[in-house]
Scaffold this active site. Structure first.
Site, PDB file in Angstrom:
ATOM      1  N   ARG A 129     -19.473 -21.581  31.387  1.00 27.50           N
ATOM      2  CA  ARG A 129     -19.476 -20.197  31.888  1.00 27.50           C
ATOM      3  C   ARG A 129     -18.227 -19.416  31.487  1.00 27.50           C
ATOM      4  NH1 ARG A 129     -21.905 -22.300  36.743  1.00 27.50           N
ATOM      5  NH2 ARG A 129     -24.129 -21.898  36.605  1.00 27.50           N
ATOM      6  N   LYS A 151     -15.909  -8.605  20.646  1.00 26.17           N
ATOM      7  CA  LYS A 151     -17.334  -8.727  20.328  1.00 26.17           C
ATOM      8  C   LYS A 151     -17.577 -10.120  19.768  1.00 26.17           C
ATOM      9  CE  LYS A 151     -19.067  -4.097  19.383  1.00 26.17           C
ATOM     10  NZ  LYS A 151     -19.607  -3.195  18.341  1.00 26.17           N
ATOM     11  N   GLU A 193     -13.246  -2.434   5.539  1.00 22.51           N
ATOM     12  CA  GLU A 193     -13.055  -2.168   6.975  1.00 22.51           C
ATOM     13  C   GLU A 193     -11.703  -1.477   7.227  1.00 22.51           C
ATOM     14  OE1 GLU A 193     -15.350  -2.618   9.329  1.00 22.51           O
ATOM     15  OE2 GLU A 193     -16.647  -4.285   8.737  1.00 22.51           O
ATOM     16  N   LYS A 234      -7.726  -0.053  15.985  1.00 23.68           N
ATOM     17  CA  LYS A 234      -8.803  -0.728  16.708  1.00 23.68           C
ATOM     18  C   LYS A 234      -8.428  -0.920  18.180  1.00 23.68           C
ATOM     19  CE  LYS A 234     -12.478  -3.778  16.906  1.00 23.68           C
ATOM     20  NZ  LYS A 234     -13.394  -4.652  16.224  1.00 23.68           N
ATOM     21  N   GLU A 244     -18.337  -0.291  24.376  1.00 22.20           N
ATOM     22  CA  GLU A 244     -19.089   0.599  23.497  1.00 22.20           C
ATOM     23  C   GLU A 244     -20.079   1.509  24.224  1.00 22.20           C
ATOM     24  OE1 GLU A 244     -19.957  -1.165  19.610  1.00 22.20           O
ATOM     25  OE2 GLU A 244     -21.755   0.073  19.559  1.00 22.20           O
ATOM     26  N   ARG A 248     -16.165   3.675  20.891  1.00 26.79           N
ATOM     27  CA  ARG A 248     -16.133   2.439  20.088  1.00 26.79           C
ATOM     28  C   ARG A 248     -17.241   2.430  19.036  1.00 26.79           C
ATOM     29  NH1 ARG A 248     -14.939  -3.814  21.895  1.00 26.79           N
ATOM     30  NH2 ARG A 248     -15.202  -4.672  19.818  1.00 26.79           N
ATOM     31  N   ASN A 252     -18.773   1.635  14.053  1.00 30.43           N
ATOM     32  CA  ASN A 252     -20.002   1.250  13.349  1.00 30.43           C
ATOM     33  C   ASN A 252     -20.279   2.139  12.147  1.00 30.43           C
ATOM     34  OD1 ASN A 252     -20.512  -0.780  15.236  1.00 30.43           O
ATOM     35  ND2 ASN A 252     -21.481   0.679  16.625  1.00 30.43           N
ATOM     36  N   HIS A 255     -22.315   0.886   9.346  1.00 28.32           N
ATOM     37  CA  HIS A 255     -22.860  -0.423   9.706  1.00 28.32           C
ATOM     38  C   HIS A 255     -24.378  -0.414   9.875  1.00 28.32           C
ATOM     39  CE1 HIS A 255     -18.715  -1.513  10.053  1.00 28.32           C
ATOM     40  NE2 HIS A 255     -18.987  -2.722  10.491  1.00 28.32           N
ATOM     41  N   HIS A 259     -25.976  -3.129   7.817  1.00 31.37           N
ATOM     42  CA  HIS A 259     -26.710  -4.251   8.424  1.00 31.37           C
ATOM     43  C   HIS A 259     -28.123  -4.335   7.867  1.00 31.37           C
ATOM     44  CE1 HIS A 259     -24.025  -4.495  12.300  1.00 31.37           C
ATOM     45  NE2 HIS A 259     -23.423  -4.957  11.219  1.00 31.37           N
ATOM     46  N   HIS A 274     -20.695  -8.934   4.117  1.00 28.52           N
ATOM     47  CA  HIS A 274     -20.672  -7.877   5.133  1.00 28.52           C
ATOM     48  C   HIS A 274     -19.870  -6.638   4.717  1.00 28.52           C
ATOM     49  CE1 HIS A 274     -20.728  -5.919   8.994  1.00 28.52           C
ATOM     50  NE2 HIS A 274     -19.407  -5.981   9.068  1.00 28.52           N
TER      51      HIS A 274
HETATM   52  N1  GLY Z   1     -16.679  -4.257  14.625  1.00 29.38           N
HETATM   53  C1  GLY Z   1     -16.998  -3.185  15.491  1.00 29.38           C
HETATM   54  C2  GLY Z   1     -16.461  -3.347  16.862  1.00 29.38           C
HETATM   55  O1  GLY Z   1     -15.692  -4.249  17.127  1.00 29.38           O
HETATM   56  O2  GLY Z   1     -16.794  -2.584  17.720  1.00 29.38           O
END
Ligand code: GLY
Length: 376
Positions: A129, A151, A193, A234, A244, A248, A252, A255, A259, A274
């Site tokens: 957990r 994330k 990035e 970041k 998010e 945040r 993206n 992305h 993706h 990626h």
């Molecule tokens: N890689 C995007 C984020 O961490 O929100």
């Protein structure tokens, strides 16, 4: 503008109340991992989760750091590549953490690129957990993006990162020395990035990258500055919006398209990795914004030129092999997490450094845009 200048011995803070942590950036930091582990888990044990490539190139160095502090450790190795972000691999990692009898108060060390960080972080989130973990990113992409912000997750056959959790690390240790064994293609993909932060909301940083990219690629001091600036950017965004709900989502940029392209290539790293998908996706996001009269054609040309200068792919036709059709890409886009009641949320832009979250983009607009791009 000061670009990512962190005084020696200091670190970039990620301020999240009782889940705050630091991002340490420097050279030769792997040696200190034992002291770090002892700090977070006095008398405890560690499991290093890593991939076969990183383990072969850097594993001994990390283990030596733990041995020096007499920390007991186990190593869990997964195959390199995006395919390891699977339910099967998650099952195996969790099983090995339990088989090694790691307790909740012990530590997981995520030692690798974005795939390892996401997989190991998610395994830490669900084992007993929730175990604590340290991110020790070994790719540029992971150092500037995926290791920061909590994330974690794996891919589903329905799409990328659809199974996961927000689970913050207790520390991020960025050793610049590990980048010296990173293949050029991986370094370049990570650089996409870095550029992303400039394109989102730091136009001076984008300009600085246009002027300093050679020094960044030559691993000069500018590389540490670019990483520090990216981590600061970041950390600021994550502090404002950890889960998010708003800002945040700017991270993206590129992305949703990226993706979809990764999904289309079945995550085949020979065709697309990626950061390359993100580079093409960012160009598509700027072109789509231009089509909607939001972004000037000069800004599209400028950002595309910079990505081309460093050797990144910038169009769908740069991907080797057969090309997708618009409907196939739309199927992947429809599974993206950014779909709300049938409408798409896209990161669009009014120009370099002026990205914003656009809700309720009709899918037919995106489809028409992709059909147009793919016919050229
Ligand atoms: N890689 C995007 C984020 O961490 O929100």
């Amino acid at each position: 503008m000061t670009i990512g200048k962190i005084p020696a011995g200091e670190a970039v803070p990620v301020e999240l109340g009782d889940r705050s942590y630091k991002i340490e950036i420097g050279r030769g930091l792997l040696k200190q991992v034992g002291t770090l582990a002892e700090h977070f888990a006095p008398g405890g044990r560690c499991a290093i989760v890593t991939d076969a490539n990183v383990n072969a190139a850097q594993g001994e160095k990390l283990r030596a750091g733990l041995d020096a502090a007499q920390i007991e450790h186990a190593t869990i190795e997964v195959p390199a590549g995006e395919k390891s972000k699977s339910t099967d691999m998650l099952d195996q990692v969790v099983d090995q953490l339990l088989a090694a009898r790691l307790e909740r108060s012990d530590l997981v060390l995520a030692f690798g690129g974005g795939v390892v960080g996401d997989l190991a972080g998610f395994a830490a989130a669900v084992t007993r957990r929730g175990m604590r973990f340290i991110q020790i990113p070994t790719s540029l992409l992971a150092q500037v993006d995926s290791s920061v912000g909590g994330k974690t997750g794996i891919n589903s056959r329905h799409g990328k990162n659809l199974i996961g959790a927000f689970h913050q690390p207790v520390h991020v240790l960025i050793d610049l020395d590990v980048l010296t064994t990173l293949p050029n293609r991986e370094f370049r993909a990570g650089y996409a990035e870095v550029v992303k932060y400039g394109l989102i909301k730091f136009p001076d940083f984008f300009k600085w990258l246009e002027q300093n990219h050679n020094a960044v690629f030559a691993h000069e001091e500018a590389l540490a500055e670019a990483i520090a600036k990216s981590c600061e950017a970041k950390a600021e965004i994550v502090k404002n919006d950890e889960t998010e709900k708003g800002e945040r989502a700017l991270l993206n940029l590129g992305h949703t398209f990226g993706h979809a392209l990764e999904g289309f290539t079945s995550y085949d790293s020979d065709r697309l990795i990626h950061g390359e998908g993100v580079a093409i996706g960012m160009v598509l996001a700027h072109e789509f914004s231009n089509r909607l009269n939001l972004c000037s054609i000069d800004d599209v040309a400028r950002m595309k030129a910079h990505l081309q200068t460093v050797g990144l792919p910038t169009t769908i036709s740069d991907i080797p092999g057969d090309l997708p059709n618009a409907d196939t890409l739309m199927d992947f886009i429809a599974q993206d997490k950014k779909v709300v009641r049938g409408s798409l949320t896209f990161i669009l832009t009014n120009g370099i450094g002026k990205a914003y979250i656009a809700n309720e983009i009709p899918p037919c607009e995106v489809n028409a845009f992709l059909k147009d791009r793919l016919s050229k």
